[in-house]
Write an enzyme that holds these catalytic residues in place. Structure first.
Site, PDB file in Angstrom:
ATOM      1  N   TYR A  27       0.742  -1.182   0.011  1.00 38.79           N
ATOM      2  CA  TYR A  27       0.027   0.014   0.016  1.00 38.79           C
ATOM      3  C   TYR A  27       0.702   1.318   0.053  1.00 38.79           C
ATOM      4  O   TYR A  27       2.210   1.240   0.251  1.00 38.79           O
ATOM      5  CB  TYR A  27      -1.142  -0.060   1.169  1.00 38.79           C
ATOM      6  CG  TYR A  27      -0.279   0.204   2.399  1.00 38.79           C
ATOM      7  CD1 TYR A  27       0.675  -0.603   3.451  1.00 38.79           C
ATOM      8  CD2 TYR A  27      -0.548   1.436   3.146  1.00 38.79           C
ATOM      9  CE1 TYR A  27       1.422  -0.328   4.463  1.00 38.79           C
ATOM     10  CE2 TYR A  27       0.198   1.992   4.466  1.00 38.79           C
ATOM     11  CZ  TYR A  27       0.846   0.870   4.853  1.00 38.79           C
ATOM     12  OH  TYR A  27       1.444   1.081   5.999  1.00 38.79           O
ATOM     13  N   LEU A  40      11.078   1.358   7.110  1.00 39.13           N
ATOM     14  CA  LEU A  40      10.341   1.896   5.938  1.00 39.13           C
ATOM     15  C   LEU A  40      11.096   3.152   5.388  1.00 39.13           C
ATOM     16  O   LEU A  40      11.585   4.063   6.191  1.00 39.13           O
ATOM     17  CB  LEU A  40       8.803   2.134   6.205  1.00 39.13           C
ATOM     18  CG  LEU A  40       8.222   2.612   4.907  1.00 39.13           C
ATOM     19  CD1 LEU A  40       7.709   1.326   4.338  1.00 39.13           C
ATOM     20  CD2 LEU A  40       7.006   3.509   5.412  1.00 39.13           C
TER      21      LEU A  40
HETATM   22  N1  PLP Z   1       7.633   3.649   9.096  1.00 39.36           N
HETATM   23  C1  PLP Z   1       6.553   3.230   9.202  1.00 39.36           C
HETATM   24  C2  PLP Z   1       6.584   2.039   9.932  1.00 39.36           C
HETATM   25  C3  PLP Z   1       5.228   3.725   9.027  1.00 39.36           C
HETATM   26  O1  PLP Z   1       4.181   2.817   8.857  1.00 39.36           O
HETATM   27  C4  PLP Z   1       5.267   5.033   8.170  1.00 39.36           C
HETATM   28  C5  PLP Z   1       4.234   5.886   7.573  1.00 39.36           C
HETATM   29  O2  PLP Z   1       3.243   5.533   7.852  1.00 39.36           O
HETATM   30  C6  PLP Z   1       6.584   5.629   8.056  1.00 39.36           C
HETATM   31  C7  PLP Z   1       7.744   4.992   8.561  1.00 39.36           C
HETATM   32  C8  PLP Z   1       6.801   6.947   7.476  1.00 39.36           C
HETATM   33  O3  PLP Z   1       6.548   7.253   6.301  1.00 39.36           O
HETATM   34  P1  PLP Z   1       6.236   8.429   5.251  1.00 39.36           P
HETATM   35  O4  PLP Z   1       7.027   9.453   5.683  1.00 39.36           O
HETATM   36  O5  PLP Z   1       6.398   8.109   3.881  1.00 39.36           O
HETATM   37  O6  PLP Z   1       4.736   8.481   5.430  1.00 39.36           O
END
Ligand code: PLP
Length: 285
Positions: free
Chosen positions: A33, A203
């Protein structure tokens, strides 16, 4: 207005959207997603989100059902069909519907779902006072760089924060800071902004990249490197970042004040710069 969603080629009210129970997203969590913030009806950092979607799809060996231009068109349409200038697009691709068997079925079509609702960013009070976080062992799998819909680990960890009256759960694996249950984590020590490197244990946050870009452009002292648990616990400032949280200061960790217990100077600077950056980018778009 009822929320309009997109499912497998059609727009429809949310209540009318149905998937078969044998969808592998439902049975196995076999899908990925993205969440894309939308400001003034324009998706923010769209190219980067689409690149990460491709990375996630590659990570689970699933073909991208749409070209970037088609994704972009769909997103424009879903935003136009829903209320609010600032929205949050959620899109999900699963491997599709097949008789239950762990191995990948052949010749099935991916399920493609997209919705968009009002974007909720942190309340003024959270920005001004910071938020509480707790800590836990990072017991998730070893492919955290894949934005998988299999989020049970993240859900369990996030619920620990909720149970403790906190906003986030900050995670350590093998004595090192990884990220939080739904955000990336930055640490400030002696005026230096520290960020854990991108690897399979975190992530690759789109907001993480924006924050680092701003920090480099504004000549913050920055180090991207492993951060030990002891360093994180002794930090002057801790920030969490995500598309919806943007940048938030963590002012208590496991009930103890971080630094002097108020959002730090570097946080306040970065928060203001992030807002300026957003405004400038959207104006130029
Ligand atoms: N890490 C995790 C586990 C996340 O679920 C998210 C975002 O939902 C992020 C980091 C931050 O990612 P982003 O800045 O792309 O929203």
């Amino acid at each position: 207005m009822s929320e309009i969603v997109y499912l497998n080629g059609e727009f429809m009210p949310l209540d009318a959207a149905r998937i078969p129970v044998l969808d592998r997203g439902f049975i196995f969590g076999d899908g990925v997603y993205e969440v894309i913030p939308v400001y003034s009806r324009r998706p923010f950092r769209l190219a980067e989100h689409l690149r990460r979607l491709q990375h996630s799809l590659d990570g689970i060996r699933l073909a991208n059902p749409l070209a970037d231009a088609a994704w972009t068109k769909l997103m424009r349409e879903i935003v136009a069909r829903n209320d609010g200038d600032d929205q949050s697009i959620y899109l999900q691709v699963t491997r599709g519907v097949a008789r239950r068997d762990h191995a990948f079925p052949k010749n099935i079509k991916q399920t493609v779902f997209m919705m968009s609702g009002l974007l909720t960013t942190p309340a003024r009070e959270q920005i001004d006072k910071g938020v509480a976080a707790i800590t836990a062992a990072d017991f998730r799998w070893l492919k955290c760089d894949v934005k998988s819909v299999s989020l049970l680990g993240n859900c369990l960890l996030r619920q620990m924060a909720v149970d403790a009256g906190a906003t986030e759960t900050i995670l350590f694996r093998d004595g090192k800071l990884t990220e939080a249950s739904a955000s990336n984590v930055f640490v400030v020590k002696n005026g230096v902004l520290l960020a854990p490197p991108k690897n399979n244990l975190v992530l690759p946050g789109i907001t993480y990249d924006v924050v680092l870009e701003i920090a480099h452009a504004r000549e913050f002292d920055v180090e991207v490197r492993d951060i030990s648990e002891a360093e994180a616990r002794g930090a002057d400032e801790i920030w969490v970042t995500s598309s919806t949280k943007e940048v938030l200061a963590v002012t208590t960790l496991d009930g103890k004040p971080v630094g002097d217990g108020a959002p730090g100077m570097l946080f306040r600077r970065m928060h203001a710069l992030y807002q300026d950056y957003k405004r400038d980018v959207m104006r130029a778009a």
